[in-house]
Motif scaffolding. Structure first.
Motif, PDB file in Angstrom:
ATOM      1  N   ARG A 131      39.699  33.585  32.089  1.00 33.42           N
ATOM      2  CA  ARG A 131      39.021  34.134  33.262  1.00 33.42           C
ATOM      3  C   ARG A 131      39.733  35.420  33.681  1.00 33.42           C
ATOM      4  NH1 ARG A 131      40.267  30.750  36.511  1.00 33.42           N
ATOM      5  NH2 ARG A 131      41.442  31.796  38.180  1.00 33.42           N
ATOM      6  N   VAL A 132      38.952  36.456  33.829  1.00 35.75           N
ATOM      7  CA  VAL A 132      39.489  37.753  34.254  1.00 35.75           C
ATOM      8  C   VAL A 132      38.919  38.063  35.642  1.00 35.75           C
ATOM      9  CG1 VAL A 132      39.765  40.191  33.700  1.00 35.75           C
ATOM     10  CG2 VAL A 132      39.502  38.511  31.854  1.00 35.75           C
ATOM     11  N   GLU A 133      39.803  38.355  36.594  1.00 34.97           N
ATOM     12  CA  GLU A 133      39.382  38.676  37.954  1.00 34.97           C
ATOM     13  C   GLU A 133      39.802  40.105  38.296  1.00 34.97           C
ATOM     14  OE1 GLU A 133      41.062  35.723  40.478  1.00 34.97           O
ATOM     15  OE2 GLU A 133      39.645  34.169  39.876  1.00 34.97           O
ATOM     16  N   ILE A 134      38.858  40.855  38.786  1.00 37.22           N
ATOM     17  CA  ILE A 134      39.097  42.274  39.095  1.00 37.22           C
ATOM     18  C   ILE A 134      38.640  42.544  40.523  1.00 37.22           C
ATOM     19  CG2 ILE A 134      38.504  44.657  38.490  1.00 37.22           C
ATOM     20  CD1 ILE A 134      37.894  43.574  35.643  1.00 37.22           C
ATOM     21  N   ARG A 135      39.466  43.265  41.225  1.00 35.20           N
ATOM     22  CA  ARG A 135      39.118  43.686  42.595  1.00 35.20           C
ATOM     23  C   ARG A 135      39.200  45.207  42.664  1.00 35.20           C
ATOM     24  NH1 ARG A 135      41.186  45.393  47.311  1.00 35.20           N
ATOM     25  NH2 ARG A 135      40.285  44.610  49.277  1.00 35.20           N
ATOM     26  N   ILE A 136      38.100  45.844  43.087  1.00 36.67           N
ATOM     27  CA  ILE A 136      38.059  47.302  43.164  1.00 36.67           C
ATOM     28  C   ILE A 136      37.636  47.690  44.580  1.00 36.67           C
ATOM     29  CG2 ILE A 136      36.880  49.380  42.332  1.00 36.67           C
ATOM     30  CD1 ILE A 136      36.537  47.901  39.665  1.00 36.67           C
ATOM     31  N   THR A 138      30.297  33.937  31.245  1.00 40.63           N
ATOM     32  CA  THR A 138      29.662  34.231  32.537  1.00 40.63           C
ATOM     33  C   THR A 138      30.297  35.471  33.153  1.00 40.63           C
ATOM     34  OG1 THR A 138      31.202  32.795  33.744  1.00 40.63           O
ATOM     35  CG2 THR A 138      29.135  31.804  32.978  1.00 40.63           C
ATOM     36  N   ILE A 139      29.486  36.249  33.813  1.00 43.25           N
ATOM     37  CA  ILE A 139      30.000  37.439  34.483  1.00 43.25           C
ATOM     38  C   ILE A 139      29.342  37.535  35.856  1.00 43.25           C
ATOM     39  CG2 ILE A 139      28.276  38.823  33.231  1.00 43.25           C
ATOM     40  CD1 ILE A 139      30.200  41.216  33.558  1.00 43.25           C
ATOM     41  N   GLU A 140      30.157  37.773  36.876  1.00 42.04           N
ATOM     42  CA  GLU A 140      29.673  37.878  38.251  1.00 42.04           C
ATOM     43  C   GLU A 140      30.258  39.118  38.915  1.00 42.04           C
ATOM     44  OE1 GLU A 140      30.583  34.417  40.488  1.00 42.04           O
ATOM     45  OE2 GLU A 140      29.218  33.104  39.382  1.00 42.04           O
ATOM     46  N   ALA A 141      29.475  39.699  39.795  1.00 46.37           N
ATOM     47  CA  ALA A 141      29.958  40.825  40.608  1.00 46.37           C
ATOM     48  C   ALA A 141      29.456  40.610  42.030  1.00 46.37           C
ATOM     49  CB  ALA A 141      29.465  42.152  40.054  1.00 46.37           C
ATOM     50  N   ARG A 142      30.391  40.493  42.954  1.00 45.15           N
ATOM     51  CA  ARG A 142      30.053  40.243  44.355  1.00 45.15           C
ATOM     52  C   ARG A 142      30.757  41.257  45.246  1.00 45.15           C
ATOM     53  NH1 ARG A 142      25.822  36.939  43.477  1.00 45.15           N
ATOM     54  NH2 ARG A 142      26.395  35.014  42.359  1.00 45.15           N
ATOM     55  N   ARG A 143      30.109  41.548  46.345  1.00 44.47           N
ATOM     56  CA  ARG A 143      30.783  42.371  47.352  1.00 44.47           C
ATOM     57  C   ARG A 143      31.417  41.447  48.369  1.00 44.47           C
ATOM     58  NH1 ARG A 143      29.200  47.858  50.484  1.00 44.47           N
ATOM     59  NH2 ARG A 143      30.956  47.826  51.910  1.00 44.47           N
ATOM     60  N   GLN A 144      32.702  41.629  48.579  1.00 42.66           N
ATOM     61  CA  GLN A 144      33.446  40.871  49.578  1.00 42.66           C
ATOM     62  C   GLN A 144      34.189  41.866  50.458  1.00 42.66           C
ATOM     63  OE1 GLN A 144      35.891  37.887  47.702  1.00 42.66           O
ATOM     64  NE2 GLN A 144      34.209  37.126  46.413  1.00 42.66           N
ATOM     65  N   ALA A 145      33.775  41.909  51.738  1.00 43.29           N
ATOM     66  CA  ALA A 145      34.330  42.896  52.679  1.00 43.29           C
ATOM     67  C   ALA A 145      34.116  44.296  52.100  1.00 43.29           C
ATOM     68  CB  ALA A 145      35.792  42.601  52.965  1.00 43.29           C
ATOM     69  N   GLU A 146      35.174  45.064  51.948  1.00 38.80           N
ATOM     70  CA  GLU A 146      35.065  46.435  51.441  1.00 38.80           C
ATOM     71  C   GLU A 146      35.545  46.541  50.005  1.00 38.80           C
ATOM     72  OE1 GLU A 146      33.575  48.964  53.011  1.00 38.80           O
ATOM     73  OE2 GLU A 146      33.059  47.431  54.481  1.00 38.80           O
ATOM     74  N   ALA A 147      35.319  45.501  49.210  1.00 36.22           N
ATOM     75  CA  ALA A 147      35.778  45.521  47.822  1.00 36.22           C
ATOM     76  C   ALA A 147      34.733  44.900  46.912  1.00 36.22           C
ATOM     77  CB  ALA A 147      37.100  44.772  47.687  1.00 36.22           C
ATOM     78  N   LEU A 148      34.733  45.351  45.667  1.00 34.11           N
ATOM     79  CA  LEU A 148      33.893  44.789  44.622  1.00 34.11           C
ATOM     80  C   LEU A 148      34.728  43.801  43.813  1.00 34.11           C
ATOM     81  CD1 LEU A 148      31.387  44.735  42.758  1.00 34.11           C
ATOM     82  CD2 LEU A 148      32.367  46.715  41.561  1.00 34.11           C
TER      83      LEU A 148
END
Length: 364
Positions: free
Chosen positions: A353-358, A296-306
């Motif tokens: 699980r890999v978590e990335i914040r950009i 599974t792969i997800e991409a969400r916008r949270q505040a000012e970060a991807l």
């Protein structure tokens, strides 16, 4: 006479001569017409009126005020004056009047009926003001505003043309880059097919896939209306569609959920490469043998970060077969650093699980 503070004006009636003297010495041009006589002639004007119009008192008394009108007098305003007089109502107008020497001026008039004790209109009183300078300034302001709007429109048109040229150039660049990357990918795949099975062939195929991901990103930029933005959702849909086409649906499932996030074109290639690398690595290494599983792969916008999360229910990091020639993880971490982000790898029990914040900031 001493006037107490609580006295009313009606307690001290003024003699008509006093009022007439006050009006006669007023700097405001004034005129009085008799509403009871035919054609309602002027019966009195003050010195300010004669100075404004250039007419002597003997030249205006007995004549109707329309003597001051001329070719440029607004007919609609003149009709409004006539209607107010006919109805015995006050009115305020501004229109061109003419002096004795023929010069015109803007005349602002306040006309009020004068009634007798029985309420019958006997006279009309008019106070006037020369508004020529005011009108000139207003017209100058309107002309200046018109000129400013014209210059703004011209500048806007120039900027729009420049933007269109820039957009066309960016589209052309992305189109050519995409074509060149496709050629490079095809050449690498051709070389891979002629290379014996082993690490070299796998490495060539991996490079071709990465180049293909970059080509897809540039195709998205080329086809987008705004060449400066990259729609992550559209890219993910294309990527997942391509990857799912090569999977055995009975054994492996690939699912994605992406918010419609637009990022700057500068982030397109790094994000495309990173997402492709993590997804293909999970599909390639999480399910050895005939093991079934899900990615599974997800991409969400949270505040000012991807926030990007990629997970699988495979064998996990510790149980995956070692790959001395692989550099997928190093490549992903390098790209995350380039984007000023952070990455965390987790054992998911089962899977990884890999978590990335950009950070997006002004880029979004």
């Amino acid at each position: 006479m001493k006037i107490e503070n609580d006295a009313h004006a009606s307690d001290f009636p003024l003699d008509g001569n006093v009022l007439l003297g006050a009006f006669a010495s007023s700097p405001t041009p004034m005129a009085l017409v008799d509403a009871r006589q035919p054609d309602q002639p002027i019966v009195w004007v003050n010195d300010a009126f004669t100075q404004q119009t250039g007419y002597g008192r003997h030249e205006v008394v007995g004549r109707n005020c329309r003597m001051l009108q001329g070719p440029d007098s607004d007919r609609a305003e003149v009709a409004r004056i006539r209607a107010a007089i006919a109805a015995g109502q006050p009115c305020e107008v501004e229109l061109f009047n003419y002096r004795k020497d023929g010069t015109r001026f803007w005349n602002a008039m306040t006309i009020n009926p004068v009634r007798n004790a029985e309420g019958v209109v006997t006279h009309f009183y008019s106070a006037q003001a020369d508004m020529t300078e005011k009108q000139r300034l207003e017209q100058a302001m309107r002309n200046a505003n018109d000129e400013l709007e014209r210059l703004v429109d011209l500048r806007t048109a120039d900027l729009s043309a420049a933007l269109e040229q820039k957009t066309a150039l960016l589209h052309e660049v992305d189109h050519r880059v995409k074509n060149n990357l496709q050629v490079i990918s095809s050449l690498i795949l051709l070389k891979a097919r002629r290379t014996p099975e082993g690490e070299a062939r796998d490495a060539l195929q991996g490079i071709a896939e990465r180049v293909g991901a970059l080509s897809t990103a540039h195709r998205m930029l080329y086809s987008a209306g705004d060449a400066t933005r990259f729609n992550l959702q559209d890219f993910a849909a294309d990527l997942l569609s391509d990857l799912n086409a090569g999977l055995d649906p009975e054994r492996t499932h690939l699912e994605g959920a992406f918010d419609p996030i637009a990022v700057s074109a500068a982030m397109a290639a790094p994000l495309a490469l990173m997402i492709h690398e993590l997804t293909t690595n999970a599909l390639r290494h999480a399910f050895p043998g005939d093991r079934a599983g899900r990615v599974t792969i997800e991409a969400r916008r949270q505040a000012e970060a991807l926030h990007i999360t990629i997970g699988d229910d495979g064998v996990g990091l510790g149980s995956a077969a070692p790959n001395p020639a692989g550099f997928g993880r190093s490549l992903v971490e390098m790209v995350v650093r380039q984007l000023r982000g952070a990455i965390a790898w987790h054992e998911n029990a089962p899977g990884t699980r890999v978590e990335i914040r950009i950070p997006l900031g002004s880029e979004d």
